[in-house]
Design an enzyme around this catalytic site. Structure first.
Site, PDB file in Angstrom:
ATOM      1  CD  GLU A 156      -0.908   9.459   6.758  1.00  0.00           C
ATOM      2  OE1 GLU A 156      -0.597  10.259   7.928  1.00  0.00           O
ATOM      3  OE2 GLU A 156      -0.086   9.393   6.051  1.00  0.00           O
ATOM      4  CD1 TRP A 193      -1.642  -1.529   2.900  1.00  0.00           C
ATOM      5  CD2 TRP A 193      -2.525  -1.888   0.935  1.00  0.00           C
ATOM      6  NE1 TRP A 193      -2.426  -2.757   2.812  1.00  0.00           N
ATOM      7  CE2 TRP A 193      -3.099  -2.633   1.911  1.00  0.00           C
ATOM      8  CE3 TRP A 193      -3.174  -1.836  -0.303  1.00  0.00           C
ATOM      9  CZ2 TRP A 193      -4.089  -3.815   1.508  1.00  0.00           C
ATOM     10  CZ3 TRP A 193      -3.971  -2.711  -0.518  1.00  0.00           C
ATOM     11  CH2 TRP A 193      -4.552  -3.700   0.214  1.00  0.00           C
ATOM     12  CB  ILE A 230     -28.381  16.233  -2.443  1.00  0.00           C
ATOM     13  CG1 ILE A 230     -28.685  16.429  -0.945  1.00  0.00           C
ATOM     14  CG2 ILE A 230     -29.033  17.571  -3.241  1.00  0.00           C
ATOM     15  CD1 ILE A 230     -27.900  17.358  -0.306  1.00  0.00           C
ATOM     16  CB  THR A 280       1.463   7.044  -1.380  1.00  0.00           C
ATOM     17  OG1 THR A 280       0.362   6.600  -0.440  1.00  0.00           O
ATOM     18  CG2 THR A 280       1.196   8.015  -2.274  1.00  0.00           C
ATOM     19  CB  SER A 322     -12.396   5.578  11.935  1.00  0.00           C
ATOM     20  OG  SER A 322     -12.542   6.458  10.896  1.00  0.00           O
ATOM     21  CD  GLU A 323     -12.447   0.962  12.780  1.00  0.00           C
ATOM     22  OE1 GLU A 323     -11.582   1.242  11.916  1.00  0.00           O
ATOM     23  OE2 GLU A 323     -13.706   1.043  12.278  1.00  0.00           O
TER      24      GLU A 323
HETATM   25  C1  LIG Z   1      -4.446   4.069  -0.841  1.00  0.00           C
HETATM   26  C2  LIG Z   1      -3.731   3.635   0.133  1.00  0.00           C
HETATM   27  C3  LIG Z   1      -2.424   4.309   0.230  1.00  0.00           C
HETATM   28  C4  LIG Z   1      -1.519   4.236   1.436  1.00  0.00           C
HETATM   29  N1  LIG Z   1      -0.372   4.640   1.752  1.00  0.00           N
HETATM   30  C5  LIG Z   1       0.514   4.403   2.419  1.00  0.00           C
HETATM   31  C6  LIG Z   1       2.083   4.945   2.494  1.00  0.00           C
HETATM   32  O1  LIG Z   1       2.151   5.424   1.673  1.00  0.00           O
HETATM   33  N2  LIG Z   1       2.809   4.161   3.345  1.00  0.00           N
HETATM   34  C7  LIG Z   1       2.519   3.145   4.279  1.00  0.00           C
HETATM   35  O2  LIG Z   1       3.133   2.909   5.046  1.00  0.00           O
HETATM   36  N3  LIG Z   1       1.274   2.551   4.233  1.00  0.00           N
HETATM   37  C8  LIG Z   1       0.295   3.077   3.567  1.00  0.00           C
HETATM   38  N4  LIG Z   1      -1.142   2.740   3.595  1.00  0.00           N
HETATM   39  C9  LIG Z   1      -1.509   1.593   4.618  1.00  0.00           C
HETATM   40  C10 LIG Z   1      -2.637   2.156   5.428  1.00  0.00           C
HETATM   41  O3  LIG Z   1      -1.951   3.031   6.375  1.00  0.00           O
HETATM   42  C11 LIG Z   1      -3.197   1.076   6.051  1.00  0.00           C
HETATM   43  O4  LIG Z   1      -3.774   0.430   5.186  1.00  0.00           O
HETATM   44  C12 LIG Z   1      -3.892   1.067   7.318  1.00  0.00           C
HETATM   45  O5  LIG Z   1      -2.867   1.676   8.425  1.00  0.00           O
HETATM   46  C13 LIG Z   1      -4.523   0.009   7.761  1.00  0.00           C
HETATM   47  O6  LIG Z   1      -3.913  -1.209   8.040  1.00  0.00           O
HETATM   48  P1  LIG Z   1      -4.508  -2.493   7.115  1.00  0.00           P
HETATM   49  O7  LIG Z   1      -5.102  -2.128   5.717  1.00  0.00           O
HETATM   50  O8  LIG Z   1      -3.627  -3.668   7.357  1.00  0.00           O
HETATM   51  O9  LIG Z   1      -5.805  -2.800   7.983  1.00  0.00           O
HETATM   52  P2  LIG Z   1      -5.749  -3.703   9.421  1.00  0.00           P
HETATM   53  O10 LIG Z   1      -4.782  -2.935  10.323  1.00  0.00           O
HETATM   54  O11 LIG Z   1      -5.792  -5.082   9.090  1.00  0.00           O
HETATM   55  O12 LIG Z   1      -7.275  -3.350   9.876  1.00  0.00           O
HETATM   56  C14 LIG Z   1      -8.436  -3.921   9.394  1.00  0.00           C
HETATM   57  C15 LIG Z   1      -9.663  -3.697  10.264  1.00  0.00           C
HETATM   58  O13 LIG Z   1      -9.598  -3.811  11.801  1.00  0.00           O
HETATM   59  C16 LIG Z   1      -9.538  -2.871  12.513  1.00  0.00           C
HETATM   60  N5  LIG Z   1      -8.491  -2.963  13.524  1.00  0.00           N
HETATM   61  C17 LIG Z   1      -7.208  -3.295  13.558  1.00  0.00           C
HETATM   62  N6  LIG Z   1      -6.740  -3.340  14.763  1.00  0.00           N
HETATM   63  C18 LIG Z   1      -7.761  -2.899  15.684  1.00  0.00           C
HETATM   64  C19 LIG Z   1      -7.736  -2.472  17.032  1.00  0.00           C
HETATM   65  N7  LIG Z   1      -6.830  -2.879  17.938  1.00  0.00           N
HETATM   66  N8  LIG Z   1      -8.997  -2.279  17.742  1.00  0.00           N
HETATM   67  C20 LIG Z   1     -10.013  -2.094  16.817  1.00  0.00           C
HETATM   68  N9  LIG Z   1      -9.828  -2.038  15.290  1.00  0.00           N
HETATM   69  C21 LIG Z   1      -8.824  -2.656  14.958  1.00  0.00           C
HETATM   70  C22 LIG Z   1      -9.049  -1.552  11.599  1.00  0.00           C
HETATM   71  O14 LIG Z   1      -9.445  -0.326  12.123  1.00  0.00           O
HETATM   72  C23 LIG Z   1      -9.753  -2.086  10.148  1.00  0.00           C
HETATM   73  O15 LIG Z   1     -11.212  -1.560  10.232  1.00  0.00           O
HETATM   74  C24 LIG Z   1      -2.008   3.249   2.398  1.00  0.00           C
HETATM   75  C25 LIG Z   1      -3.125   2.478   2.351  1.00  0.00           C
HETATM   76  C26 LIG Z   1      -4.063   2.711   1.182  1.00  0.00           C
HETATM   77  C27 LIG Z   1      -5.279   1.917   0.883  1.00  0.00           C
END
Ligand SMILES: Cc1cc2nc3c(=O)[nH]c(=O)nc-3n(C[C@H](O)[C@H](O)[C@H](O)COP(=O)(O)OP(=O)(O)OC[C@H]3O[C@@H](n4cnc5c(N)ncnc54)[C@H](O)[C@@H]3O)c2cc1C
Length: 404
Positions: free
Chosen positions: A384, A162, A358, A164, A387-388
Site C-alpha cells: 500500500e 503480489w 524484552i 492478495t 515508507s519511501e
Molecule cells: C504481501 C503482499 C501483498 C500485496 N498485495 C497487493 C495487492 O493485493 N494488490 C496489488 O496490486 N499489490 C499488492 N502488493 C504489492 C505492493 O503494493 C508492492 O510490493 C509495493 O507497492 C512495492 O512495490 P515493489 O515490491 O515492486 O517494490 P519497488 O517499487 O521495486 O521498490 C523497491 C525499493 O525501492 C524504493 N523506491 C522505489 N521508488 C522509489 C522512489 N521514487 N524514491 C525512493 N525510493 C523508491 C521502495 O520504497 C523500496 O524500498 C502486495 C505486496 C506484498 C508483499
C-alpha cells in the site's frame, strides 16, 4: 460535519468490544496454526461471515460512520488478534474500494455484493495493480486492455504479481493500460467476473509474515470481458483519455485523494499488531525475574515500554486524524493520510522488535507470538505504498516541489 473527538460514542464502543471479543476468542487462538500452515483460514472466514463481521452490511455501516473512526477501530482490534487472518478476511475490501472509487452506481450494486458472497457461499475479491516491473511506479503497467468494438468486449493480457487473494478470488479488479503512451493517465480498471476463461493463478508466494493471507501472481491470457465490465463506462474513459491527450489532468488528483483516504486504514492494522506486542511484553516484563527483581524494574526495559506506548498512541492519533479528515471531506494538504500510514507502519516494526528484545530468547522462538508479530509488522512498510513513497508524497505536499 462530525466534530473530531477522542471520546468514542456508544456505537463505536459497542463495535470495538464486539470485534475485540471476536479477535480474542476466534482469531488469536488460531493465529499460530494458520501462520504455520500458510493457507487461507477458510473456517475463520466462515465464522466471521456467520457472525456478520465479513459482510457487505457491516462494512458499509462501519465505513459510513460520519466521524471516520469506526473502520480504523475495527481494523486495530482485528489485527490485535492477528494480521494475517485479518487480511484473509478483509483482503476483499481492496477490490471493493477499487469498485467504489471507479464504478457507476449500477456496477457498484452488481459487483460489491459479489466480493463478499453470503455466509453459505463465501466469495472473495482481489485488487490487481502491481506487476513484476511496476510496483511503486504504477504508471508503468504493462498489462494491456484492448477494446474489441465488434463484440463490445475488452481483451486483457499481462501478469500481475503480489496479489492478495490472487487467483482464489471470485471477483478480480484489474488495472490495465488502455493507452500506454499516456502512462498512468492511460489506465483503466476492469472487473473480471467469476470463472472468466484466461485468468489463472501463477506462483503462490511463501512469505516472511502475514502468512495466513494468500498472495500470488495472476496471469491474464486473452481474458475477454463484456464492455460493461469497464469501471466507470466507456464514455467517461474516452473523455478522460481525450483530456489527457490534450495535456490536461484531474485523475491523478482524484487517485491521490483516494489513496490518502484509505492509507489510515492500513495504518490502523499496523497499530493493532504493535499494541498486541506492547501488551504482551509489558506483562512479561512484570513477571520475568532476573537478578532477583522483575526486569521491568530496570530503566533500560521500562523506558523501552514507555517509548513503545508513546509511539503507538502518537501513531493512532495520526490515523484517527486522517480517517476523520477523509470522512468529513477535509483536504489532505500535507499528505496526512500518508503520514499516518508511515508512522504506524514504522512504529509497528520498531515496537515488535523491542518486544522481542524484552522477551530475550523467548521472543525469538515460535512458541511465543512475538516473533510472528515482528514478521507480520514488516509488510506495513512495504505494501500500500512503501515508507519511501509515503515520504515522497509528504515531501511533495509540504514543499510544492516535484521531489524525486
Ligand atoms: C504481501 C503482499 C501483498 C500485496 N498485495 C497487493 C495487492 O493485493 N494488490 C496489488 O496490486 N499489490 C499488492 N502488493 C504489492 C505492493 O503494493 C508492492 O510490493 C509495493 O507497492 C512495492 O512495490 P515493489 O515490491 O515492486 O517494490 P519497488 O517499487 O521495486 O521498490 C523497491 C525499493 O525501492 C524504493 N523506491 C522505489 N521508488 C522509489 C522512489 N521514487 N524514491 C525512493 N525510493 C523508491 C521502495 O520504497 C523500496 O524500498 C502486495 C505486496 C506484498 C508483499
Amino acid at each position: 460535519m462530525a466534530e473530531f473527538s477522542l471520546d468514542l460514542n456508544e456505537d463505536q464502543l459497542q463495535i470495538q468490544k464486539w470485534v475485540h471479543d471476536f479477535a480474542e476468542d476466534v482469531i488469536r487462538p488460531a493465529a499460530h496454526e494458520w501462520d504455520e500452515r500458510e493457507e487461507t483460514p477458510w473456517p475463520i472466514i466462515e465464522e466471521a461471515a456467520k457472525v456478520g463481521l465479513y459482510s457487505m452490511e457491516f462494512g458499509a455501516n462501519a465505513v459510513g460512520d460520519p466521524t471516520g473512526l469506526t473502520w480504523p477501530i475495527v481494523m486495530e482490534e482485528m489485527c490485535w488478534g492477528d494480521a494475517g487472518i485479518t487480511l484473509a478476511i478483509f483482503g476483499s475490501t481492496l477490490a471493493v474500494s477499487g469498485i467504489i472509487a471507479n464504478g457507476t452506481p449500477e456496477q457498484i450494486g452488481e459487483w460489491v455484493p459479489q466480493c463478499f458472497g453470503t455466509p453459505e457461499k463465501i466469495q472473495l475479491g482481489a485488487f490487481c495493480v502491481s506487476e513484476p516491473d511496476a510496483g511503486s511506479d504504477v504508471s508503468s503497467l504493462r498489462t494491456r486492455a484492448v477494446y474489441d468494438e465488434a463484440k463490445d468486449e475488452w481483451v486483457l493480457n499481462g501478469t500481475k504479481t503480489w496479489i492478495t487473494n490472487g487467483g482464489i478470488a471470485d471477483v478480480h479488479v484489474v488495472v490495465a493500460s488502455v493507452d500506454p503512451e499516456l502512462r498512468g493517465r492511460g489506465q483503466a480498471s476492469f472487473v473480471v467476473p467469476p470463472g472468466t476463461p484466461g485468468l489463472s493463478m501463477g506462483q503462490k508466494f511463501k512469505k516472511h509474515g502475514i502468512r495466513a493471507s494468500h498472495t500470488a501472481e495472476v496471469v491474464l491470457a486473452d481474458v475477454r470481458i463484456p464492455g460493461s465490465c469497464l469501471l466507470g463506462g466507456k464514455a467517461k474513459l474516452d473523455e478522460r483519455l481525450a483530456r489527457a491527450r490534450e495535456g490536461g489532468s484531474s485523475r491523478g488528483q482524484a487517485a491521490l485523494k483516494t489513496f490518502e483516504a484509505t492509507r489510515p486504514i492500513v495504518g490502523a492494522q499496523a497499530i493493532g499488531i504493535a499494541r498486541a506486542a506492547f501488551e504482551y511484553s509489558l506483562d512479561y516484563a512484570k513477571e520475568r525475574v532476573q537478578f532477583g527483581r522483575p526486569i521491568i524494574e530496570n530503566q533500560a526495559i521500562a523506558f523501552k515500554l514507555a517509548d513503545m506506548k508513546t509511539e503507538i498512541d502518537a501513531a493512532r492519533l495520526l490515523v484517527w486524524r486522517a480517517s476523520w479528515m477523509g470522512a468529513t471531506g477535509k483536504p489532505f494538504e500535507f499528505g496526512e493520510g500518508s503520514m499516518s500510514k508511515l508512522k504506524a507502519g514504522e512504529t509497528a516494526v520498531r515496537v515488535t522488535e523491542e518486544a522481542i528484545q524484552i522477551l530475550g530468547g523467548y521472543g525469538y522462538v515460535r512458541e511465543y507470538p512475538v516473533e510472528r508479530w515482528h514478521r507480520d509488522a514488516k509488510i506495513y512498510t512495504i505494501f500500500e505504498g512503501t515508507s519511501e513513497i509515503q515520504r515522497l508524497v509528504i515531501a511533495r505536499a509540504i514543499s510544492g516541489l516535484h521531489i524525486q
